[in-house]
Design a protein around this motif. Structure first.
Motif, short mmCIF file in Angstrom:
data_model
loop_
_atom_site.label_atom_id
_atom_site.label_comp_id
_atom_site.label_asym_id
_atom_site.label_seq_id
_atom_site.Cartn_x
_atom_site.Cartn_y
_atom_site.Cartn_z
N CYS A 1 10.05 4.26 0.92
CA CYS A 1 8.87 4.01 1.75
C CYS A 1 9.26 3.58 3.16
O CYS A 1 8.56 3.88 4.13
N LYS B 1 2.00 6.80 -6.98
CA LYS B 1 1.00 7.76 -7.47
C LYS B 1 1.49 9.20 -7.27
O LYS B 1 1.37 10.04 -8.17
N MET B 2 2.03 9.47 -6.08
CA MET B 2 2.48 10.84 -5.81
C MET B 2 3.68 11.21 -6.67
O MET B 2 3.81 12.35 -7.13
N ASN B 3 4.55 10.25 -6.93
CA ASN B 3 5.71 10.53 -7.77
C ASN B 3 5.36 10.62 -9.24
O ASN B 3 6.08 11.27 -10.01
N ASP C 1 0.83 -1.21 0.00
CA ASP C 1 0.00 0.00 0.00
C ASP C 1 0.86 1.26 0.00
O ASP C 1 0.60 2.21 -0.74
N SER C 2 1.91 1.27 0.81
CA SER C 2 2.80 2.43 0.86
C SER C 2 3.51 2.63 -0.47
O SER C 2 3.66 3.77 -0.94
N VAL D 1 2.45 1.75 -3.46
CA VAL D 1 1.49 2.23 -4.45
C VAL D 1 1.23 3.72 -4.27
O VAL D 1 1.19 4.50 -5.24
N LYS D 2 1.08 4.16 -3.02
CA LYS D 2 0.88 5.58 -2.75
C LYS D 2 2.09 6.40 -3.20
O LYS D 2 1.95 7.48 -3.78
N PHE D 3 3.28 5.89 -2.90
CA PHE D 3 4.50 6.56 -3.34
C PHE D 3 4.49 6.71 -4.86
O PHE D 3 4.82 7.77 -5.41
N ASP E 1 0.52 -1.35 -8.41
CA ASP E 1 -0.89 -1.47 -8.06
C ASP E 1 -1.06 -2.51 -6.97
O ASP E 1 -0.19 -3.38 -6.78
#
Length: 423
Positions: free
Chosen positions: A406, A291-293, A284-285, A287-289, A338
Protein backbone atom coordinates in the motif's frame (compact mmCIF):
# COMPACT_ATOMS: atom_id res chain seq x y z
CA UNK A 1 11.70 -39.38 -35.73
CA UNK A 2 9.47 -37.33 -38.00
CA UNK A 3 11.02 -34.18 -39.39
CA UNK A 4 10.25 -31.12 -37.26
CA UNK A 5 8.39 -28.30 -38.96
CA UNK A 6 9.52 -25.20 -37.07
CA UNK A 7 6.79 -23.11 -38.67
CA UNK A 8 4.20 -25.10 -36.73
CA UNK A 9 5.95 -24.91 -33.35
CA UNK A 10 5.19 -21.63 -31.59
CA UNK A 11 4.77 -22.15 -27.87
CA UNK A 12 7.00 -25.05 -26.78
CA UNK A 13 10.70 -24.20 -26.30
CA UNK A 14 11.76 -27.86 -26.46
CA UNK A 15 10.30 -28.52 -29.89
CA UNK A 16 11.29 -25.15 -31.34
CA UNK A 17 14.91 -26.37 -31.39
CA UNK A 18 15.30 -28.94 -34.16
CA UNK A 19 18.74 -30.10 -33.01
CA UNK A 20 17.55 -30.74 -29.45
CA UNK A 21 14.40 -32.43 -30.78
CA UNK A 22 16.51 -34.95 -32.68
CA UNK A 23 18.25 -36.01 -29.43
CA UNK A 24 15.01 -36.95 -27.64
CA UNK A 25 14.84 -40.69 -28.52
CA UNK A 26 18.31 -41.51 -27.23
CA UNK A 27 18.39 -39.03 -24.33
CA UNK A 28 15.21 -40.39 -22.74
CA UNK A 29 15.89 -44.11 -23.11
CA UNK A 30 16.41 -46.28 -19.99
CA UNK A 31 20.03 -46.70 -18.91
CA UNK A 32 20.90 -50.02 -17.25
CA UNK A 33 24.61 -49.50 -16.72
CA UNK A 34 25.85 -49.79 -13.15
CA UNK A 35 26.14 -46.50 -11.27
CA UNK A 36 29.62 -45.33 -10.41
CA UNK A 37 28.33 -43.93 -7.10
CA UNK A 38 27.92 -46.55 -4.38
CA UNK A 39 26.98 -45.15 -1.01
CA UNK A 40 26.77 -47.12 2.19
CA UNK A 41 23.16 -47.33 3.36
CA UNK A 42 22.36 -48.08 6.98
CA UNK A 43 19.27 -47.83 9.12
CA UNK A 44 21.30 -46.72 12.11
CA UNK A 45 23.79 -43.90 12.45
CA UNK A 46 27.26 -45.25 13.07
CA UNK A 47 30.69 -43.67 12.75
CA UNK A 48 31.76 -46.53 10.48
CA UNK A 49 28.96 -46.01 7.96
CA UNK A 50 29.41 -42.24 8.10
CA UNK A 51 33.08 -42.59 7.18
CA UNK A 52 32.30 -44.98 4.32
CA UNK A 53 29.76 -42.58 2.82
CA UNK A 54 32.31 -39.78 2.90
CA UNK A 55 34.78 -41.96 1.02
CA UNK A 56 32.44 -41.48 -1.95
CA UNK A 57 31.52 -37.84 -1.31
CA UNK A 58 34.83 -36.29 -0.30
CA UNK A 59 35.98 -35.83 -3.89
CA UNK A 60 32.78 -33.87 -4.66
CA UNK A 61 32.73 -31.25 -1.93
CA UNK A 62 34.39 -29.93 1.21
CA UNK A 63 33.65 -32.43 3.96
CA UNK A 64 34.36 -29.93 6.74
CA UNK A 65 31.50 -27.70 5.59
CA UNK A 66 28.80 -30.36 6.00
CA UNK A 67 30.47 -32.33 8.78
CA UNK A 68 31.91 -29.53 10.91
CA UNK A 69 33.23 -30.03 14.43
CA UNK A 70 29.91 -29.20 16.11
CA UNK A 71 28.00 -31.65 13.92
CA UNK A 72 30.60 -34.35 14.41
CA UNK A 73 30.39 -33.85 18.17
CA UNK A 74 26.61 -34.23 18.16
CA UNK A 75 26.01 -36.60 15.24
CA UNK A 76 24.58 -39.36 17.43
CA UNK A 77 21.68 -37.07 18.38
CA UNK A 78 20.37 -37.22 14.80
CA UNK A 79 19.89 -40.99 14.79
CA UNK A 80 16.09 -40.82 15.07
CA UNK A 81 15.69 -38.02 12.55
CA UNK A 82 17.52 -39.05 9.39
CA UNK A 83 18.88 -41.98 7.40
CA UNK A 84 22.15 -42.12 5.42
CA UNK A 85 23.45 -39.19 7.47
CA UNK A 86 26.39 -37.18 6.07
CA UNK A 87 26.25 -33.90 8.02
CA UNK A 88 24.19 -30.77 8.56
CA UNK A 89 23.30 -27.67 6.56
CA UNK A 90 23.67 -24.31 8.26
CA UNK A 91 20.76 -21.94 7.63
CA UNK A 92 20.97 -18.32 8.83
CA UNK A 93 18.72 -17.61 11.82
CA UNK A 94 17.41 -14.17 12.65
CA UNK A 95 15.14 -13.02 15.45
CA UNK A 96 11.97 -10.93 15.17
CA UNK A 97 10.21 -9.20 18.00
CA UNK A 98 9.34 -8.67 20.67
CA UNK A 99 5.86 -9.73 19.59
CA UNK A 100 3.26 -9.20 22.29
CA UNK A 101 0.65 -11.95 22.41
CA UNK A 102 -2.43 -11.93 24.61
CA UNK A 103 -3.60 -15.50 24.22
CA UNK A 104 -5.24 -18.26 26.14
CA UNK A 105 -2.02 -20.28 26.00
CA UNK A 106 0.61 -17.83 24.69
CA UNK A 107 0.68 -14.76 26.88
CA UNK A 108 3.99 -12.93 26.77
CA UNK A 109 6.36 -10.80 24.72
CA UNK A 110 8.07 -13.30 22.42
CA UNK A 111 11.36 -13.14 20.55
CA UNK A 112 10.89 -15.35 17.52
CA UNK A 113 13.75 -17.19 15.76
CA UNK A 114 13.34 -17.48 11.99
CA UNK A 115 15.59 -19.59 9.76
CA UNK A 116 15.72 -18.41 6.18
CA UNK A 117 17.94 -17.51 3.25
CA UNK A 118 15.43 -14.93 1.98
CA UNK A 119 16.60 -11.37 2.63
CA UNK A 120 13.92 -8.94 3.89
CA UNK A 121 11.88 -11.73 5.52
CA UNK A 122 12.99 -11.26 9.12
CA UNK A 123 12.92 -7.48 8.75
CA UNK A 124 9.31 -7.65 7.57
CA UNK A 125 8.16 -9.83 10.45
CA UNK A 126 10.06 -7.67 12.90
CA UNK A 127 8.25 -4.59 11.57
CA UNK A 128 4.87 -6.29 11.95
CA UNK A 129 5.79 -7.43 15.46
CA UNK A 130 6.77 -3.90 16.49
CA UNK A 131 3.45 -2.56 15.19
CA UNK A 132 1.43 -5.21 17.01
CA UNK A 133 3.30 -4.65 20.27
CA UNK A 134 2.83 -0.87 20.02
CA UNK A 135 -0.91 -1.49 19.60
CA UNK A 136 -1.12 -3.50 22.84
CA UNK A 137 -0.61 -6.98 21.42
CA UNK A 138 -2.51 -9.50 19.35
CA UNK A 139 -5.31 -11.65 20.78
CA UNK A 140 -4.97 -15.36 19.96
CA UNK A 141 -7.32 -18.24 20.53
CA UNK A 142 -6.76 -21.94 19.87
CA UNK A 143 -10.14 -23.13 18.62
CA UNK A 144 -9.73 -26.82 17.79
CA UNK A 145 -7.23 -29.66 17.60
CA UNK A 146 -6.97 -32.89 15.67
CA UNK A 147 -4.63 -34.93 13.46
CA UNK A 148 -6.10 -37.55 11.17
CA UNK A 149 -5.24 -40.66 9.21
CA UNK A 150 -7.78 -41.92 6.67
CA UNK A 151 -7.78 -45.58 5.60
CA UNK A 152 -9.90 -46.64 2.61
CA UNK A 153 -11.70 -49.91 1.91
CA UNK A 154 -13.16 -51.26 -1.34
CA UNK A 155 -16.08 -53.72 -1.55
CA UNK A 156 -17.80 -55.58 -4.40
CA UNK A 157 -20.92 -53.42 -4.16
CA UNK A 158 -22.53 -50.44 -2.49
CA UNK A 159 -24.68 -52.84 -0.47
CA UNK A 160 -21.66 -54.53 1.10
CA UNK A 161 -19.98 -51.17 1.70
CA UNK A 162 -23.10 -50.08 3.59
CA UNK A 163 -23.00 -53.26 5.69
CA UNK A 164 -19.38 -52.51 6.55
CA UNK A 165 -20.29 -48.97 7.62
CA UNK A 166 -23.14 -50.24 9.81
CA UNK A 167 -20.59 -52.38 11.66
CA UNK A 168 -17.94 -49.65 11.87
CA UNK A 169 -20.26 -47.19 13.63
CA UNK A 170 -20.75 -49.68 16.48
CA UNK A 171 -17.02 -50.12 17.06
CA UNK A 172 -15.92 -46.67 18.27
CA UNK A 173 -15.06 -47.71 21.83
CA UNK A 174 -13.13 -50.75 20.62
CA UNK A 175 -11.23 -48.73 18.03
CA UNK A 176 -10.33 -46.21 20.70
CA UNK A 177 -8.89 -48.91 22.96
CA UNK A 178 -6.92 -50.41 20.08
CA UNK A 179 -5.49 -47.03 19.06
CA UNK A 180 -4.60 -45.91 22.55
CA UNK A 181 -2.78 -49.19 23.25
CA UNK A 182 -0.05 -47.85 20.94
CA UNK A 183 0.57 -44.48 22.60
CA UNK A 184 0.65 -42.87 26.03
CA UNK A 185 -0.22 -39.43 24.70
CA UNK A 186 -2.54 -39.87 21.71
CA UNK A 187 -6.32 -39.99 22.13
CA UNK A 188 -8.79 -41.04 19.45
CA UNK A 189 -11.10 -38.04 19.22
CA UNK A 190 -13.56 -38.85 16.45
CA UNK A 191 -14.35 -41.15 13.53
CA UNK A 192 -15.95 -39.83 10.36
CA UNK A 193 -17.35 -42.10 7.67
CA UNK A 194 -17.35 -41.19 3.97
CA UNK A 195 -19.16 -43.54 1.60
CA UNK A 196 -18.45 -43.16 -2.13
CA UNK A 197 -20.05 -45.94 -4.16
CA UNK A 198 -18.43 -49.18 -3.08
CA UNK A 199 -15.52 -47.34 -1.40
CA UNK A 200 -15.49 -46.42 2.30
CA UNK A 201 -13.12 -43.79 3.68
CA UNK A 202 -12.71 -43.71 7.45
CA UNK A 203 -11.31 -40.54 9.01
CA UNK A 204 -9.68 -41.27 12.38
CA UNK A 205 -8.98 -38.01 14.20
CA UNK A 206 -6.70 -37.83 17.25
CA UNK A 207 -5.51 -35.50 19.94
CA UNK A 208 -1.71 -35.78 20.04
CA UNK A 209 -0.70 -33.86 23.17
CA UNK A 210 2.43 -31.75 22.72
CA UNK A 211 3.75 -33.74 19.76
CA UNK A 212 2.96 -32.84 16.18
CA UNK A 213 1.77 -36.42 16.11
CA UNK A 214 1.93 -37.64 12.53
CA UNK A 215 3.88 -40.79 13.34
CA UNK A 216 1.73 -41.28 16.41
CA UNK A 217 -1.53 -41.32 14.47
CA UNK A 218 -0.06 -43.46 11.70
CA UNK A 219 0.98 -46.18 14.15
CA UNK A 220 -2.32 -46.04 16.02
CA UNK A 221 -4.42 -46.16 12.85
CA UNK A 222 -2.29 -48.99 11.46
CA UNK A 223 -3.28 -51.12 14.43
CA UNK A 224 -6.98 -50.24 14.00
CA UNK A 225 -6.65 -50.95 10.28
CA UNK A 226 -5.47 -54.50 10.91
CA UNK A 227 -8.08 -54.99 13.65
CA UNK A 228 -10.71 -54.10 11.03
CA UNK A 229 -9.24 -56.54 8.51
CA UNK A 230 -9.27 -59.28 11.15
CA UNK A 231 -12.76 -58.70 12.55
CA UNK A 232 -14.92 -56.99 9.94
CA UNK A 233 -18.00 -59.09 9.09
CA UNK A 234 -17.64 -57.93 5.48
CA UNK A 235 -14.26 -58.53 3.84
CA UNK A 236 -12.96 -55.75 1.61
CA UNK A 237 -11.53 -56.48 -1.82
CA UNK A 238 -8.80 -53.89 -1.31
CA UNK A 239 -7.72 -51.81 1.67
CA UNK A 240 -5.04 -49.18 2.22
CA UNK A 241 -3.89 -47.34 5.32
CA UNK A 242 -4.26 -43.91 3.69
CA UNK A 243 -7.01 -42.82 1.32
CA UNK A 244 -5.83 -39.20 0.87
CA UNK A 245 -8.56 -37.53 2.94
CA UNK A 246 -6.23 -36.58 5.77
CA UNK A 247 -4.70 -33.56 4.05
CA UNK A 248 -1.24 -34.79 5.00
CA UNK A 249 1.33 -32.41 3.45
CA UNK A 250 -1.02 -30.94 0.87
CA UNK A 251 -3.34 -27.95 0.68
CA UNK A 252 -6.99 -29.00 0.76
CA UNK A 253 -10.34 -27.27 1.01
CA UNK A 254 -11.82 -29.64 3.60
CA UNK A 255 -9.57 -28.64 6.46
CA UNK A 256 -10.17 -24.94 5.77
CA UNK A 257 -13.46 -25.49 7.63
CA UNK A 258 -12.30 -28.15 10.06
CA UNK A 259 -8.82 -28.75 11.50
CA UNK A 260 -5.54 -30.50 10.90
CA UNK A 261 -3.14 -30.00 13.76
CA UNK A 262 -4.28 -26.90 15.60
CA UNK A 263 -6.77 -24.28 14.48
CA UNK A 264 -6.04 -20.76 15.74
CA UNK A 265 -7.57 -17.33 15.16
CA UNK A 266 -5.79 -14.10 15.97
CA UNK A 267 -6.97 -10.50 15.75
CA UNK A 268 -6.06 -6.92 16.63
CA UNK A 269 -7.43 -3.40 16.22
CA UNK A 270 -4.70 -0.90 15.36
CA UNK A 271 -5.18 2.88 15.58
CA UNK A 272 -4.79 4.67 12.26
CA UNK A 273 -1.97 6.76 13.71
CA UNK A 274 0.12 3.64 14.37
CA UNK A 275 -0.59 2.27 10.89
CA UNK A 276 0.72 5.53 9.46
CA UNK A 277 3.76 5.61 11.77
CA UNK A 278 4.90 2.01 11.29
CA UNK A 279 3.66 1.18 7.79
CA UNK A 280 3.45 4.54 6.07
CA UNK A 281 -0.09 3.97 4.84
CA UNK A 282 -3.73 4.11 5.99
CA UNK A 283 -6.25 1.55 7.22
CA UNK A 284 -8.55 2.47 4.33
CA UNK A 285 -5.86 1.65 1.76
CA UNK A 286 -5.09 -1.68 3.43
CA UNK A 287 -8.78 -2.65 3.48
CA UNK A 288 -9.13 -1.83 -0.22
CA UNK A 289 -5.99 -3.84 -0.98
CA UNK A 290 -7.42 -6.79 0.96
CA UNK A 291 -10.72 -6.72 -0.94
CA UNK A 292 -9.09 -6.56 -4.36
CA UNK A 293 -6.64 -9.32 -3.50
CA UNK A 294 -9.45 -11.53 -2.21
CA UNK A 295 -11.00 -11.36 -5.67
CA UNK A 296 -7.59 -12.07 -7.20
CA UNK A 297 -7.23 -15.12 -4.98
CA UNK A 298 -10.65 -16.39 -6.02
CA UNK A 299 -9.76 -15.92 -9.69
CA UNK A 300 -6.58 -17.93 -9.19
CA UNK A 301 -8.38 -20.76 -7.35
CA UNK A 302 -6.66 -20.11 -4.03
CA UNK A 303 -7.73 -22.18 -1.00
CA UNK A 304 -8.34 -19.47 1.56
CA UNK A 305 -6.94 -15.96 1.26
CA UNK A 306 -3.60 -14.83 2.64
CA UNK A 307 -0.56 -12.88 1.48
CA UNK A 308 2.35 -15.07 2.59
CA UNK A 309 1.75 -17.37 5.55
CA UNK A 310 4.29 -19.76 4.03
CA UNK A 311 7.16 -17.35 4.75
CA UNK A 312 6.49 -17.29 8.50
CA UNK A 313 5.70 -20.98 8.68
CA UNK A 314 8.73 -22.27 6.79
CA UNK A 315 11.15 -20.00 8.67
CA UNK A 316 9.73 -20.89 12.10
CA UNK A 317 9.27 -24.58 11.32
CA UNK A 318 12.88 -24.97 10.16
CA UNK A 319 14.28 -23.02 13.11
CA UNK A 320 12.25 -24.91 15.69
CA UNK A 321 12.50 -28.51 14.45
CA UNK A 322 9.05 -28.88 12.93
CA UNK A 323 8.23 -30.90 9.81
CA UNK A 324 8.86 -28.31 7.10
CA UNK A 325 6.77 -30.24 4.56
CA UNK A 326 3.69 -29.48 6.67
CA UNK A 327 3.88 -25.91 5.41
CA UNK A 328 1.89 -27.34 2.48
CA UNK A 329 -1.25 -27.67 4.60
CA UNK A 330 -0.42 -25.11 7.29
CA UNK A 331 -0.16 -22.23 4.81
CA UNK A 332 -3.87 -22.07 4.05
CA UNK A 333 -6.21 -19.81 5.96
CA UNK A 334 -7.98 -16.48 5.86
CA UNK A 335 -6.63 -12.98 6.39
CA UNK A 336 -9.15 -10.19 6.74
CA UNK A 337 -8.92 -6.40 7.10
CA UNK A 338 -11.82 -4.11 8.07
CA UNK A 339 -12.35 -0.53 9.19
CA UNK A 340 -13.96 -0.06 12.58
CA UNK A 341 -16.30 2.81 13.46
CA UNK A 342 -13.34 5.03 14.37
CA UNK A 343 -11.54 4.49 11.10
CA UNK A 344 -8.97 2.23 12.76
CA UNK A 345 -7.76 -1.05 11.26
CA UNK A 346 -9.23 -4.38 12.35
CA UNK A 347 -7.02 -7.28 11.20
CA UNK A 348 -7.45 -11.01 11.72
CA UNK A 349 -6.04 -14.33 10.59
CA UNK A 350 -7.45 -17.83 10.94
CA UNK A 351 -5.17 -20.80 10.34
CA UNK A 352 -6.91 -24.19 10.63
CA UNK A 353 -3.90 -26.43 9.97
CA UNK A 354 -1.00 -25.41 12.21
CA UNK A 355 1.12 -28.55 12.52
CA UNK A 356 3.51 -27.97 15.41
CA UNK A 357 4.88 -29.80 18.43
CA UNK A 358 7.20 -29.01 21.30
CA UNK A 359 8.31 -32.59 21.95
CA UNK A 360 9.40 -35.32 19.56
CA UNK A 361 10.41 -34.98 15.94
CA UNK A 362 13.23 -32.51 15.48
CA UNK A 363 12.43 -30.43 18.56
CA UNK A 364 15.16 -32.04 20.67
CA UNK A 365 18.02 -31.51 18.23
CA UNK A 366 20.66 -29.11 19.56
CA UNK A 367 20.08 -25.99 17.46
CA UNK A 368 16.34 -26.53 17.11
CA UNK A 369 15.93 -26.88 20.87
CA UNK A 370 17.96 -23.68 21.28
CA UNK A 371 15.44 -21.84 19.10
CA UNK A 372 12.49 -23.23 21.06
CA UNK A 373 14.29 -22.17 24.24
CA UNK A 374 14.42 -18.59 22.94
CA UNK A 375 10.65 -18.76 22.70
CA UNK A 376 10.43 -20.49 26.08
CA UNK A 377 8.37 -23.20 24.41
CA UNK A 378 10.36 -26.43 24.47
CA UNK A 379 8.93 -29.48 26.21
CA UNK A 380 5.65 -30.72 27.58
CA UNK A 381 2.69 -28.40 27.94
CA UNK A 382 3.90 -25.87 25.35
CA UNK A 383 2.45 -26.95 21.97
CA UNK A 384 -0.79 -24.98 22.25
CA UNK A 385 1.16 -21.83 23.06
CA UNK A 386 3.45 -22.44 20.08
CA UNK A 387 0.42 -22.71 17.77
CA UNK A 388 -0.86 -19.36 19.04
CA UNK A 389 2.59 -17.84 18.46
CA UNK A 390 2.52 -19.12 14.88
CA UNK A 391 -0.83 -17.43 14.21
CA UNK A 392 0.34 -14.16 15.78
CA UNK A 393 3.51 -14.26 13.70
CA UNK A 394 1.50 -14.80 10.52
CA UNK A 395 -0.66 -11.78 11.37
CA UNK A 396 2.48 -9.68 11.87
CA UNK A 397 3.67 -10.72 8.42
CA UNK A 398 0.32 -9.98 6.77
CA UNK A 399 0.26 -6.47 8.25
CA UNK A 400 3.81 -5.78 7.15
CA UNK A 401 3.57 -7.01 3.58
CA UNK A 402 0.18 -5.45 2.88
CA UNK A 403 1.43 -2.18 4.36
CA UNK A 404 4.48 -2.40 2.07
CA UNK A 405 2.34 -2.82 -1.02
CA UNK A 406 0.00 0.00 0.00
CA UNK A 407 2.91 2.37 0.68
CA UNK A 408 4.71 1.17 -2.47
CA UNK A 409 7.67 0.05 -0.36
CA UNK A 410 7.67 -3.64 -1.29
CA UNK A 411 10.11 -3.50 -4.19
CA UNK A 412 12.26 -0.88 -2.48
CA UNK A 413 12.68 -3.04 0.64
CA UNK A 414 13.80 -6.04 -1.37
CA UNK A 415 16.14 -3.99 -3.49
CA UNK A 416 17.69 -2.47 -0.37
CA UNK A 417 18.04 -5.69 1.64
CA UNK A 418 18.35 -8.44 -0.96
CA UNK A 419 20.83 -6.89 -3.39
CA UNK A 420 24.48 -7.23 -2.41
CA UNK A 421 26.61 -4.15 -2.85
CA UNK A 422 30.16 -4.74 -3.99
CA UNK A 423 32.99 -2.28 -3.64
Amino acid sequence: MPKLNLNRVKHCPLFSDAERYEKVPTALEPNYTESKHKLCPSAGLTEKHLARRWQVLESMTNKDVLLDSFTLGHYHEYANNIEHFIGTVNIPVGVAGPLRINGLHANNDYLIPLATTEAALVASYNRGAKLITAAGGVSTLLINEGVSRTPVFSFPSLSQAAQFVSWVVTQYDIFRQVAESTTQHGKLKDINVNLEGNHVYLVFEYLTGDACGQNMVTIATHKIFHHILDFSPVSPIDAFLEGNLSGDKKANAHTLRSVRGKKVSADITIPASLVKKHLGTTPDSMVKFGKMNTVGGLLSGSIGINAHYANALSALYIACGQDAACVAESAIGITRFDLDSNGDLYASVTLPNIMVGTVGGGTGLPTQKACLDILGLHGNGKAKALAEVVAALCLAGELSIVGAFCADHFSRAHQKLARKKYA
